[in-house]
Design a protein around this motif. Structure first.
Motif, PDB file in Angstrom:
ATOM      1  N   THR A 177       0.667  -1.690   0.015  1.00 57.02           N
ATOM      2  CA  THR A 177       0.567  -0.056   0.150  1.00 57.02           C
ATOM      3  C   THR A 177       0.727   1.410  -0.398  1.00 57.02           C
ATOM      4  OG1 THR A 177       0.041   0.174   2.562  1.00 57.02           O
ATOM      5  CG2 THR A 177      -1.852  -0.782   1.424  1.00 57.02           C
ATOM      6  N   ASP A 235      -7.701  -9.241  -0.438  1.00 61.53           N
ATOM      7  CA  ASP A 235      -6.889  -8.269  -1.097  1.00 61.53           C
ATOM      8  C   ASP A 235      -5.862  -9.060  -1.902  1.00 61.53           C
ATOM      9  OD1 ASP A 235      -5.483  -8.619   0.854  1.00 61.53           O
ATOM     10  OD2 ASP A 235      -5.024  -7.355   1.182  1.00 61.53           O
ATOM     11  N   ARG A 250     -12.133   3.289  -6.033  1.00 63.90           N
ATOM     12  CA  ARG A 250     -11.585   4.454  -5.256  1.00 63.90           C
ATOM     13  C   ARG A 250     -11.963   5.613  -4.840  1.00 63.90           C
ATOM     14  NH1 ARG A 250      -5.361   4.360  -3.511  1.00 63.90           N
ATOM     15  NH2 ARG A 250      -4.865   6.663  -3.445  1.00 63.90           N
ATOM     16  N   GLN A 251     -12.554   5.982  -5.665  1.00 65.60           N
ATOM     17  CA  GLN A 251     -13.165   7.492  -5.959  1.00 65.60           C
ATOM     18  C   GLN A 251     -14.390   6.692  -4.676  1.00 65.60           C
ATOM     19  OE1 GLN A 251     -12.285   5.698  -8.664  1.00 65.60           O
ATOM     20  NE2 GLN A 251     -14.005   5.953 -10.127  1.00 65.60           N
ATOM     21  N   LEU A 296     -14.051   5.462  -1.623  1.00 70.75           N
ATOM     22  CA  LEU A 296     -13.810   5.274  -0.896  1.00 70.75           C
ATOM     23  C   LEU A 296     -12.395   6.618  -0.509  1.00 70.75           C
ATOM     24  CD1 LEU A 296     -11.405   2.048  -0.819  1.00 70.75           C
ATOM     25  CD2 LEU A 296     -12.765   2.305   0.065  1.00 70.75           C
ATOM     26  N   GLU A 297     -12.855   7.128  -1.404  1.00 69.23           N
ATOM     27  CA  GLU A 297     -12.453   8.988  -1.234  1.00 69.23           C
ATOM     28  C   GLU A 297     -13.677   9.588  -0.841  1.00 69.23           C
ATOM     29  OE1 GLU A 297     -10.651   9.950  -4.778  1.00 69.23           O
ATOM     30  OE2 GLU A 297      -8.485   9.268  -4.266  1.00 69.23           O
ATOM     31  N   LYS A 354      -7.091  -4.013  -8.667  1.00 73.71           N
ATOM     32  CA  LYS A 354      -6.645  -3.834  -7.530  1.00 73.71           C
ATOM     33  C   LYS A 354      -7.668  -3.812  -6.569  1.00 73.71           C
ATOM     34  CE  LYS A 354      -2.418  -1.517  -5.670  1.00 73.71           C
ATOM     35  NZ  LYS A 354      -3.333  -0.864  -4.490  1.00 73.71           N
ATOM     36  N   SER A 355      -7.530  -3.363  -5.978  1.00 69.06           N
ATOM     37  CA  SER A 355      -8.318  -3.055  -4.676  1.00 69.06           C
ATOM     38  C   SER A 355      -7.510  -2.373  -3.834  1.00 69.06           C
ATOM     39  CB  SER A 355      -8.648  -4.857  -3.504  1.00 69.06           C
ATOM     40  OG  SER A 355      -9.719  -4.011  -3.056  1.00 69.06           O
ATOM     41  N   ASP A 356      -7.410  -0.991  -3.190  1.00 73.76           N
ATOM     42  CA  ASP A 356      -7.190  -0.022  -2.516  1.00 73.76           C
ATOM     43  C   ASP A 356      -7.861  -0.145  -1.056  1.00 73.76           C
ATOM     44  OD1 ASP A 356      -5.208   1.522  -4.243  1.00 73.76           O
ATOM     45  OD2 ASP A 356      -6.736   1.597  -5.270  1.00 73.76           O
ATOM     46  N   SER A 357      -6.647   0.012  -0.444  1.00 73.77           N
ATOM     47  CA  SER A 357      -7.261   0.232   1.393  1.00 73.77           C
ATOM     48  C   SER A 357      -7.639   1.281   1.732  1.00 73.77           C
ATOM     49  CB  SER A 357      -5.543  -0.089   1.987  1.00 73.77           C
ATOM     50  OG  SER A 357      -6.339   0.317   3.643  1.00 73.77           O
ATOM     51  N   ILE A 358      -8.582   2.003   2.321  1.00 79.45           N
ATOM     52  CA  ILE A 358      -8.824   3.444   2.818  1.00 79.45           C
ATOM     53  C   ILE A 358      -8.065   3.565   3.551  1.00 79.45           C
ATOM     54  CG2 ILE A 358     -10.628   2.536   4.919  1.00 79.45           C
ATOM     55  CD1 ILE A 358     -12.826   4.540   3.211  1.00 79.45           C
ATOM     56  N   LEU A 376      -5.865   6.718   2.524  1.00 78.22           N
ATOM     57  CA  LEU A 376      -6.335   8.531   2.358  1.00 78.22           C
ATOM     58  C   LEU A 376      -5.254   8.981   3.226  1.00 78.22           C
ATOM     59  CD1 LEU A 376      -9.010   7.386   0.827  1.00 78.22           C
ATOM     60  CD2 LEU A 376      -6.981   8.049  -0.398  1.00 78.22           C
TER      61      LEU A 376
END
Ligand code: PLP
Length: 386
Positions: free
Chosen positions: A81, A204, A180-181, A183-184, A212-216, A219
């Motif tokens: 990450t 994940d 991602r958006q 999560l943002e 890809k899976s992002d981690s919040i 941010l």
């Protein structure tokens, strides 16, 4: 009669377990109920556990886990990450991700709080929240939106009582990834409204087609408001080793560690040594993702070849929600009749989020391809017989 505490009595028996138990009583069942990968863990990891046992590295460790393992988890998290965490104060090793999420909820949620849960959901979340005297508030995702979580729906579920939002990306049972958006936007809401996030990232590594899976937690400002939950179970096919972890703010990790002493003391030592090897050794686990991606394709094509059934090309995990709405059967009748008449076990969708999902059944492709092909044949026969 022994008194049973309300906080336990209010927990419902697990529907997938009930179907699994029923399936165990029948013969010749193709069991597609449990999220338990059938592949072996990487050889070097198994060898590391054996070495630890033979060398007598089998006593208790520090409650939060072996310092070397916490360092390995922090390094692995940084590699995947880019986010730096302090292994000594921000990482706790637990008995599976299950205990990590239990400790996180137990240590943060008060009776009367609301906990917003991304649905359909892994059943433990609603159970534990209820057991703590708090109220689960579900944010349903919709099949027409590929079961992707919508930030506006999360916002609509918030109230002054919201303590925590539980996100599970990739999601069990839908396989959906939170973009991602989204999560943002949820991160903005978290900072504005003051709720914390529990981000269950156990799937994940099972993400397909180069996605890809992002981690919040990466941010801005979210590291201090997020509990990341993960573990070895799905990534290294090591469910029974019971090794997971949480990455969280230091003030919470110290409380979770204090509670861990009172529940299990620490995660099993051979599994902790195996985890160091899994994360730091020369470990190739690509065969696990490749195999599940292949099976995902087999299931997607097989389900689409059956009239009246459909499913998404699931982007992650080893589950898919099969859309049975055109059969005219409700999910529970579908799974019970399929089990009794054709010996294939699956779980009704409403078990993971109520009536909005009663047009779906969850299929876990944790069986070899030839068993999946047999299941598909039987499902096709069943649907034709309706
Ligand atoms: N979180 C989710 C979303 C799961 O689906 C599961 C297992 O099915 C777990 C956590 C539990 O993982 P572990 O085996 O590490 O306790």
């Amino acid at each position: 009669m022994m008194h049973i505490a309300e906080r336990v009595d209010c927990v419902l028996p697990s529907p997938p377990r009930a179907i699994f138990d029923k399936a165990c009583k029948l013969t010749d069942v193709v069991d597609l109920t449990l999220g338990d990968p059938d592949l072996p863990p990487p050889l070097n990891v198994r060898e590391a556990a054996c070495r630890a046992i033979m060398a007598g590295k089998t006593r208790y460790s520090a409650n939060a886990g072996l310092p070397a393992l916490r360092r390995a988890i922090a390094m692995d998290y940084r590699r995947t990450t880019g986010r730096e965490v302090d292994p000594d104060s921000q990482v706790i090793v637990t008995v599976g991700a299950m205990e990590a999420s239990f400790l996180a909820l137990y240590s943060t949620v008060e009776p009367g709080d609301e906990v917003v849960i991304h649905a359909p959901y892994w059943i433990n979340y609603s159970q534990v929240v209820r057991s703590l005297g708090a109220t689960p508030v579900f944010v349903n995702t919709r099949p027409e939106q590929n079961f992707e979580l919508q930030a506006a729906d999360v916002e609509a579920a918030l109230s002054p009582k919201t303590r925590l939002v539980v996100l599970n990306s990739p999601n069990n049972p839908s396989g959906a990834i939170i973009p991602r958006q989204t999560l943002e936007r949820i991160a903005d809401l978290s900072r504005e409204r003051g709720f914390a996030v529990l981000s269950d990232e156990i799937y994940d590594s099972l993400v397909y087609d180069g996605q890809k899976s992002d981690s919040i937690a990466v941010l801005p400002g979210m590291g201090e408001r997020t509990i990341v939950v993960n573990g070895l179970s799905k990534r290294f096919a090591m469910t029974g080793w019971r090794l997971g972890w949480a990455i969280a703010p230091a003030e919470l990790v110290s409380q979770m560690t204090k509670m861990q002493e009172n529940i299990v003391a620490c995660a099993p030592l051979p599994a902790q040594h195996a985890a160091i090897e899994a994360l730091e050794g020369d470990t190739d686990n690509s065969y696990i993702r490749d195999e599940f991606q292949h099976r995902r394709d087999v299931i997607y094509q097989g389900i689409h070849a059956i009239p009246k059934l459909s499913c998404l090309k699931t982007p992650a995990t080893f589950y898919t929600l099969v859309d049975i709405r055109k059969t005219g059967l409700k999910d529970y009748d579908f799974v019970m009749r399929l089990l009794e008449e054709k010996r294939v076990a699956m779980v009704h969708g409403s078990a993971y989020g109520g009536p909005d999902y009663d047009g779906f059944v969850r299929l876990a492709f944790t069986m070899k391809e030839e068993r999946l092909m047999l299941a598909l044949e039987r499902i096709a026969d069943f649907v034709q017989s309706l």
